[in-house]
Every structure is written in C-alpha cells, then in structure tokens.
Scaffold this motif. Structure first.
Motif, short mmCIF file in Angstrom:
data_model
loop_
_atom_site.label_atom_id
_atom_site.label_comp_id
_atom_site.label_asym_id
_atom_site.label_seq_id
_atom_site.Cartn_x
_atom_site.Cartn_y
_atom_site.Cartn_z
N ILE A 131 40.82 35.84 36.92
CA ILE A 131 41.90 35.23 37.70
C ILE A 131 41.33 34.16 38.64
O ILE A 131 41.89 33.07 38.77
CB ILE A 131 42.65 36.31 38.50
CG1 ILE A 131 43.42 37.22 37.54
CG2 ILE A 131 43.61 35.68 39.51
CD1 ILE A 131 44.10 38.39 38.21
N ILE A 132 40.21 34.49 39.28
CA ILE A 132 39.57 33.53 40.18
C ILE A 132 39.18 32.26 39.42
O ILE A 132 39.40 31.13 39.89
CB ILE A 132 38.34 34.17 40.86
CG1 ILE A 132 38.79 35.27 41.82
CG2 ILE A 132 37.53 33.11 41.61
CD1 ILE A 132 37.64 36.09 42.39
N ASP A 133 38.62 32.44 38.22
CA ASP A 133 38.21 31.28 37.42
C ASP A 133 39.41 30.42 37.02
O ASP A 133 39.37 29.19 37.08
CB ASP A 133 37.47 31.74 36.16
CG ASP A 133 36.09 32.30 36.47
OD1 ASP A 133 35.56 31.98 37.56
OD2 ASP A 133 35.55 33.04 35.63
N ILE A 134 40.50 31.08 36.62
CA ILE A 134 41.69 30.34 36.19
C ILE A 134 42.32 29.58 37.36
O ILE A 134 42.71 28.41 37.23
CB ILE A 134 42.72 31.30 35.55
CG1 ILE A 134 42.14 31.88 34.26
CG2 ILE A 134 44.03 30.57 35.27
CD1 ILE A 134 43.01 32.97 33.64
N LYS A 141 45.58 34.90 45.98
CA LYS A 141 46.07 36.23 46.37
C LYS A 141 47.34 36.59 45.59
O LYS A 141 47.48 37.73 45.11
CB LYS A 141 46.34 36.26 47.87
CG LYS A 141 45.08 36.26 48.72
CD LYS A 141 45.39 36.04 50.19
CE LYS A 141 46.23 37.15 50.77
NZ LYS A 141 46.46 36.97 52.23
N VAL A 142 48.25 35.63 45.45
CA VAL A 142 49.49 35.94 44.75
C VAL A 142 49.23 36.15 43.26
O VAL A 142 49.88 36.97 42.60
CB VAL A 142 50.56 34.85 44.98
CG1 VAL A 142 50.30 33.62 44.14
CG2 VAL A 142 51.95 35.38 44.66
N ALA A 143 48.25 35.44 42.70
CA ALA A 143 47.92 35.61 41.27
C ALA A 143 47.33 36.99 41.02
O ALA A 143 47.56 37.59 39.95
CB ALA A 143 46.94 34.53 40.83
N ILE A 144 46.55 37.52 41.98
CA ILE A 144 45.98 38.85 41.84
C ILE A 144 47.05 39.92 42.01
O ILE A 144 47.09 40.92 41.29
CB ILE A 144 44.84 39.05 42.86
CG1 ILE A 144 43.65 38.14 42.49
CG2 ILE A 144 44.39 40.51 42.89
CD1 ILE A 144 42.54 38.14 43.53
N LEU A 145 47.96 39.69 42.96
CA LEU A 145 49.00 40.68 43.25
C LEU A 145 50.09 40.70 42.18
O LEU A 145 50.65 41.75 41.86
CB LEU A 145 49.63 40.39 44.61
CG LEU A 145 48.78 40.69 45.85
CD1 LEU A 145 49.45 40.10 47.09
CD2 LEU A 145 48.58 42.19 46.01
N ASP A 146 50.42 39.51 41.65
CA ASP A 146 51.58 39.40 40.75
C ASP A 146 51.13 38.73 39.46
O ASP A 146 50.96 37.51 39.39
CB ASP A 146 52.68 38.58 41.44
CG ASP A 146 53.94 38.50 40.60
OD1 ASP A 146 53.98 39.09 39.51
OD2 ASP A 146 54.89 37.83 41.05
N LYS A 147 50.95 39.51 38.41
CA LYS A 147 50.45 38.98 37.13
C LYS A 147 51.45 38.05 36.45
O LYS A 147 51.09 37.29 35.55
CB LYS A 147 50.09 40.14 36.19
CG LYS A 147 49.01 41.08 36.72
CD LYS A 147 47.74 40.31 37.09
CE LYS A 147 46.62 41.28 37.48
NZ LYS A 147 46.89 41.97 38.77
#
Length: 208
Positions: free
Chosen positions: A5-8, A39-45
C-alpha cells in the motif's frame, strides 16, 4: 500488505509530482496530503477499488481544478487558498473516520461550483458592458458624423480640410462623447468649437 500500500500510494503521488501541468504551489499542497491518503488507504481497502472513493475524487478534483493555475492571476489565488484550507482540515481532523474526506470533497465541490457561477456572472457582465460600449460608440459616431456633416454640407471646403474634419477631428468628437457624454459642458463646448473651426476654414470669397 501495508508495504505494498505504501509503495502504491508513493507511486500515486510521484505521478502528481511529475505532472508538468500542475503548478509547483499546488504540488506542495498535494504533497502534504500524502500521509492522510496513506492512512485512509490502509484503513479502507476500497480506496483502490472504488473510483468514486471520496479521497480519490478529492485528489482528482484538486488536480483538475489546478490545471492552468497561474501565480500572476490574482483571482486564482482563491483556489490555492481553498486547497490549503482543505489540506489543513484533513491533516488536523482525519484520524480513522474516512467520512472527513466526504466532508472535504463536498466543501471543495461547493467551492468550485461557486467559482464557476462567479466566473459565469463576470463573463456575462463583461458581455453586457461590451454591448453597452459598442452601443455608446455607435451613438457617439452618429452624433459626431451628424455634427460635422451638418456644418460642411454645401460649403466650399478643400479636400484636406474635409479629410481632417472627418478623420482626426471626428475622432476627437467621438472620444469626448464617449468619456464625457452628450449632456456634458465639454461636449457642448466642443460643438461650438467645431462650428467656429469650420467657419474659420471656409474661404472668405466663397461666402460672398
């Protein structure tokens, strides 16, 4: 995984940073959103699977609204001020509640709609003012033509004198009518001066 997710997200922001169409001040503000978006990408796929995800739409709307922005255009400073307000709001308010992005998106879209309406009203006002100016210019030319035409009609004036009256002097009359108005003392005085000028330029032997 979170590493993916971090990379994307990093690649996503690299896309914005490499976009030459985006002005540098906008890139700086978008860059400040990297942590909230991560943060939102990690919390909400669904961030990656839903095109209409409010966080994605917000980024998309900011980038689209910023195309063509220029530091020289004073009115467009409103855009960068609004983006900065939105960015500060998300940095301060977003923790785990993704709905703050919906609020930010709604506020930004409302701002853009207000700006579109303002621009449309300004364009309409400019169009009306241009029409009024064209109408005034037509009236000014008609008044100047009538004045000079009435004074030189049937009088023995040289070609050079007529050319001066219908060229340079007519433009003086038009400019005065436009700037001062037909009821102004300046216009009335200029009418008298024009009459005096024509009588002065008539050959004396032609009036005998």
């Amino acid at each position: 995984s979170e590493e993916q997710i971090i990379d994307i997200v990093s690649m996503l922001f690299d896309f914005f940073f490499d976009d030459k169409a985006l002005p540098d001040p906008i890139k700086v503000l978008i860059g400040r959103l990297q942590i909230p978006i991560l943060k939102v990408a990690i919390l909400d796929k669904t961030f990656f699977t839903t095109k209409k995800h409010p966080a994605r739409k917000l980024l998309d709307n900011i980038s689209k609204a910023s195309l063509g922005w220029s530091e020289e255009a004073g009115q467009e400073q409103k855009l960068i001020d609004e983006i900065e307000r939105i960015v500060n709001f998300l940095i301060n308010e977003f923790d785990q509640d993704v709905s703050v992005f919906e609020q930010a998106l709604g506020e930004f879209e409302a701002f853009r709609e207000q700006e579109r309406q303002r621009l449309a009203e300004e364009l309409e006002q400019m169009r009306r003012e241009e029409q009024e100016r064209e109408q005034r210019l037509t009236e000014a030319r008609e008044a100047a033509d009538a004045l000079i035409g009435g004074l030189i009609d049937g009088r023995d004036l040289s070609f050079d004198v007529i050319e001066f009256l219908q060229g340079t002097w007519l433009q003086v009359l038009v400019n005065t009518w436009m700037t001062e108005g037909e009821d102004s003392n300046h216009w009335k005085n200029l009418r008298r001066i024009t009459g005096t000028l024509v009588w002065t330029l008539i050959p004396k032997d032609s009036e005998e």
